[in-house]
Design an enzyme around this catalytic site. Sequence first.
Site, PDB file in Angstrom:
ATOM      1  N   SER A   9       0.803  -1.567  -0.209  1.00  0.00           N
ATOM      2  CA  SER A   9       0.231  -0.015   0.113  1.00  0.00           C
ATOM      3  C   SER A   9       1.131   1.067  -0.328  1.00  0.00           C
ATOM      4  O   SER A   9       1.736   1.382   1.134  1.00  0.00           O
ATOM      5  CB  SER A   9      -0.582   0.269   1.068  1.00  0.00           C
ATOM      6  OG  SER A   9      -1.468   1.442   1.570  1.00  0.00           O
ATOM      7  N   HIS A  34      -0.861  -1.093  -4.355  1.00  0.00           N
ATOM      8  CA  HIS A  34      -2.473  -0.880  -3.325  1.00  0.00           C
ATOM      9  C   HIS A  34      -2.423   0.345  -3.626  1.00  0.00           C
ATOM     10  O   HIS A  34      -1.765   1.092  -2.362  1.00  0.00           O
ATOM     11  CB  HIS A  34      -2.690  -2.019  -2.180  1.00  0.00           C
ATOM     12  CG  HIS A  34      -3.825  -1.386  -1.786  1.00  0.00           C
ATOM     13  ND1 HIS A  34      -5.186  -2.098  -1.890  1.00  0.00           N
ATOM     14  CD2 HIS A  34      -4.552  -0.876  -0.745  1.00  0.00           C
ATOM     15  CE1 HIS A  34      -6.192  -1.814  -1.758  1.00  0.00           C
ATOM     16  NE2 HIS A  34      -5.675  -0.940  -0.501  1.00  0.00           N
ATOM     17  N   ASP A  36      -4.308   3.782  -2.151  1.00  0.00           N
ATOM     18  CA  ASP A  36      -5.870   4.081  -1.379  1.00  0.00           C
ATOM     19  C   ASP A  36      -5.778   5.331  -1.790  1.00  0.00           C
ATOM     20  O   ASP A  36      -5.097   6.571  -1.288  1.00  0.00           O
ATOM     21  CB  ASP A  36      -4.738   4.140   0.199  1.00  0.00           C
ATOM     22  CG  ASP A  36      -5.282   2.796   0.616  1.00  0.00           C
ATOM     23  OD1 ASP A  36      -6.750   1.686   0.454  1.00  0.00           O
ATOM     24  OD2 ASP A  36      -3.905   2.023   1.177  1.00  0.00           O
ATOM     25  N   MET A  38      -9.096   8.307   0.297  1.00  0.00           N
ATOM     26  CA  MET A  38      -9.681   9.323   1.349  1.00  0.00           C
ATOM     27  C   MET A  38      -9.393  10.568   0.882  1.00  0.00           C
ATOM     28  O   MET A  38      -8.842  11.322   0.348  1.00  0.00           O
ATOM     29  CB  MET A  38      -8.637   8.375   2.580  1.00  0.00           C
ATOM     30  CG  MET A  38      -8.013   7.251   2.674  1.00  0.00           C
ATOM     31  SD  MET A  38      -7.400   6.581   4.548  1.00  0.00           S
ATOM     32  CE  MET A  38      -6.031   5.585   4.059  1.00  0.00           C
ATOM     33  N   HIS A  68      -8.046   1.638  -4.678  1.00  0.00           N
ATOM     34  CA  HIS A  68      -9.059   1.438  -3.102  1.00  0.00           C
ATOM     35  C   HIS A  68     -10.182   2.516  -2.740  1.00  0.00           C
ATOM     36  O   HIS A  68      -9.091   3.631  -2.230  1.00  0.00           O
ATOM     37  CB  HIS A  68      -8.649   0.568  -1.504  1.00  0.00           C
ATOM     38  CG  HIS A  68      -9.805   0.933  -0.722  1.00  0.00           C
ATOM     39  ND1 HIS A  68      -9.039   0.348   0.546  1.00  0.00           N
ATOM     40  CD2 HIS A  68     -11.014   0.791  -0.460  1.00  0.00           C
ATOM     41  CE1 HIS A  68     -10.126   0.273   1.024  1.00  0.00           C
ATOM     42  NE2 HIS A  68     -11.082   0.849   0.867  1.00  0.00           N
ATOM     43  N   MET A  70     -11.758   5.447  -1.087  1.00  0.00           N
ATOM     44  CA  MET A  70     -12.439   5.339   0.341  1.00  0.00           C
ATOM     45  C   MET A  70     -13.447   6.741   0.353  1.00  0.00           C
ATOM     46  O   MET A  70     -12.514   7.723   0.970  1.00  0.00           O
ATOM     47  CB  MET A  70     -11.481   4.723   1.844  1.00  0.00           C
ATOM     48  CG  MET A  70     -11.540   3.530   1.364  1.00  0.00           C
ATOM     49  SD  MET A  70      -9.672   3.422   2.783  1.00  0.00           S
ATOM     50  CE  MET A  70      -8.348   3.717   1.509  1.00  0.00           C
ATOM     51  N   MET A 139     -11.768  -5.838   5.187  1.00  0.00           N
ATOM     52  CA  MET A 139     -10.944  -4.573   5.778  1.00  0.00           C
ATOM     53  C   MET A 139     -10.645  -5.064   7.389  1.00  0.00           C
ATOM     54  O   MET A 139     -11.784  -5.433   7.859  1.00  0.00           O
ATOM     55  CB  MET A 139     -11.558  -3.308   6.299  1.00  0.00           C
ATOM     56  CG  MET A 139     -11.697  -2.574   4.577  1.00  0.00           C
ATOM     57  SD  MET A 139      -9.676  -2.031   4.013  1.00  0.00           S
ATOM     58  CE  MET A 139      -9.150  -1.104   5.176  1.00  0.00           C
ATOM     59  N   GLY A 144      -8.905   4.299   7.080  1.00  0.00           N
ATOM     60  CA  GLY A 144      -8.249   5.589   7.532  1.00  0.00           C
ATOM     61  C   GLY A 144      -7.288   5.936   7.378  1.00  0.00           C
ATOM     62  O   GLY A 144      -6.230   6.779   7.338  1.00  0.00           O
ATOM     63  N   PHE A 145      -6.050   5.369   7.944  1.00  0.00           N
ATOM     64  CA  PHE A 145      -4.906   5.507   8.424  1.00  0.00           C
ATOM     65  C   PHE A 145      -3.987   4.031   8.593  1.00  0.00           C
ATOM     66  O   PHE A 145      -4.465   2.901   8.566  1.00  0.00           O
ATOM     67  CB  PHE A 145      -4.410   5.929   9.975  1.00  0.00           C
ATOM     68  CG  PHE A 145      -5.310   7.311  10.017  1.00  0.00           C
ATOM     69  CD1 PHE A 145      -4.805   8.817  10.013  1.00  0.00           C
ATOM     70  CD2 PHE A 145      -6.907   7.319  10.693  1.00  0.00           C
ATOM     71  CE1 PHE A 145      -5.910   9.574  10.408  1.00  0.00           C
ATOM     72  CE2 PHE A 145      -7.000   8.549  11.302  1.00  0.00           C
ATOM     73  CZ  PHE A 145      -6.945   9.161  10.468  1.00  0.00           C
ATOM     74  N   GLY A 147      -1.082   1.350   9.681  1.00  0.00           N
ATOM     75  CA  GLY A 147      -0.323   1.337  11.011  1.00  0.00           C
ATOM     76  C   GLY A 147      -0.977   0.524  11.826  1.00  0.00           C
ATOM     77  O   GLY A 147      -0.493   0.107  13.492  1.00  0.00           O
ATOM     78  N   ASP A 177      -6.838  -6.377   3.891  1.00  0.00           N
ATOM     79  CA  ASP A 177      -6.182  -4.952   3.794  1.00  0.00           C
ATOM     80  C   ASP A 177      -5.901  -4.485   5.261  1.00  0.00           C
ATOM     81  O   ASP A 177      -6.781  -3.819   5.808  1.00  0.00           O
ATOM     82  CB  ASP A 177      -6.122  -4.063   2.893  1.00  0.00           C
ATOM     83  CG  ASP A 177      -6.132  -2.805   3.248  1.00  0.00           C
ATOM     84  OD1 ASP A 177      -4.935  -2.500   3.930  1.00  0.00           O
ATOM     85  OD2 ASP A 177      -6.490  -1.557   2.377  1.00  0.00           O
ATOM     86  N   GLY A 178      -4.685  -4.300   6.219  1.00  0.00           N
ATOM     87  CA  GLY A 178      -5.242  -4.156   7.327  1.00  0.00           C
ATOM     88  C   GLY A 178      -4.281  -4.220   8.434  1.00  0.00           C
ATOM     89  O   GLY A 178      -4.375  -5.416   8.904  1.00  0.00           O
ATOM     90  N   GLY A 179      -2.941  -3.558   8.217  1.00  0.00           N
ATOM     91  CA  GLY A 179      -2.231  -4.329  10.112  1.00  0.00           C
ATOM     92  C   GLY A 179      -1.384  -6.411   9.588  1.00  0.00           C
ATOM     93  O   GLY A 179      -1.314  -7.042  10.140  1.00  0.00           O
ATOM     94  N   GLY A 199       1.125  -2.343   3.914  1.00  0.00           N
ATOM     95  CA  GLY A 199       1.946  -0.652   3.720  1.00  0.00           C
ATOM     96  C   GLY A 199       2.909  -0.899   4.799  1.00  0.00           C
ATOM     97  O   GLY A 199       4.003  -1.367   4.295  1.00  0.00           O
ATOM     98  N   SER A 200       3.094  -0.575   6.158  1.00  0.00           N
ATOM     99  CA  SER A 200       3.899   0.077   6.811  1.00  0.00           C
ATOM    100  C   SER A 200       4.772  -1.245   7.135  1.00  0.00           C
ATOM    101  O   SER A 200       6.620  -1.181   6.685  1.00  0.00           O
ATOM    102  CB  SER A 200       3.427   0.463   8.386  1.00  0.00           C
ATOM    103  OG  SER A 200       2.452   0.888   8.171  1.00  0.00           O
TER     104      SER A 200
END
Length: 222
Positions: A9, A34, A36, A38, A68, A70, A139, A144-145, A147, A177-179, A199-200
């Site tokens: 991401s 990816h 994102d 927003m 994606h 959002m 998700m 929204g954020f 990390g 997606d996420g963490g 991402g992170s």
Amino acid sequence: MKDYIIAPSILSADFANLGKDVSDVIKAGADFIHFDVMDNHYVPNLTIGPLVCEALRAYGIKSTIDVHLMITPVDEIIPQFAKAGANYITFHPEATKHVDRTIRLIKEQGCMPGVVLNPATSISVLEYCLEQVDMVLLMSVNPGFAGQKFIDSTYEKIIEVRELIDAVNPNIRLEVDGGINLKNIAKVAECGADTFVSGSAIFNSQDYKKTISQMRELISQS
């Protein structure tokens, strides 16, 4: 099971050197990028738009770009992203008045459509649209954020959606997606995901190639 896809991401990339950073992560073994988007309305953050997607294509990025959205409303911006070079365009059912119409619009623009389910969104949303999409994105954090910590209840949701997809069309991609990181990616794969947004864990690592290779090794053991 289809080939596994790793999709970094760019929300976690170096925006001051975005073209180079994206190019580097692709050279390191990433499959998709990816992207994102927003709008500070649907989610409490503001990121990037079609011009950045177009700039990446102009820079020479040829890999699949997975956009994606959002944002709300979504329909007006879909043609802009299609023109800018998107391949997949995914959106949240809550962000449009007519899910079927938005899916059809994405297809009309020559892109592959997908729907995105937030952590608290029921999978019943898929009942009347699953046959029409190329991707379902789950998700595993509240959007929204970057990390954020992976929400553990997502594991069961992945299993349930995998069963639905296999009953309708196994070629539909199941993206999470996420963490996602080296500690949980194997379990995410074991539950049935085939496309992993990270991402992170990738962009904040010292060695993109090493991190992506480790992810592939962990997935292969699931």
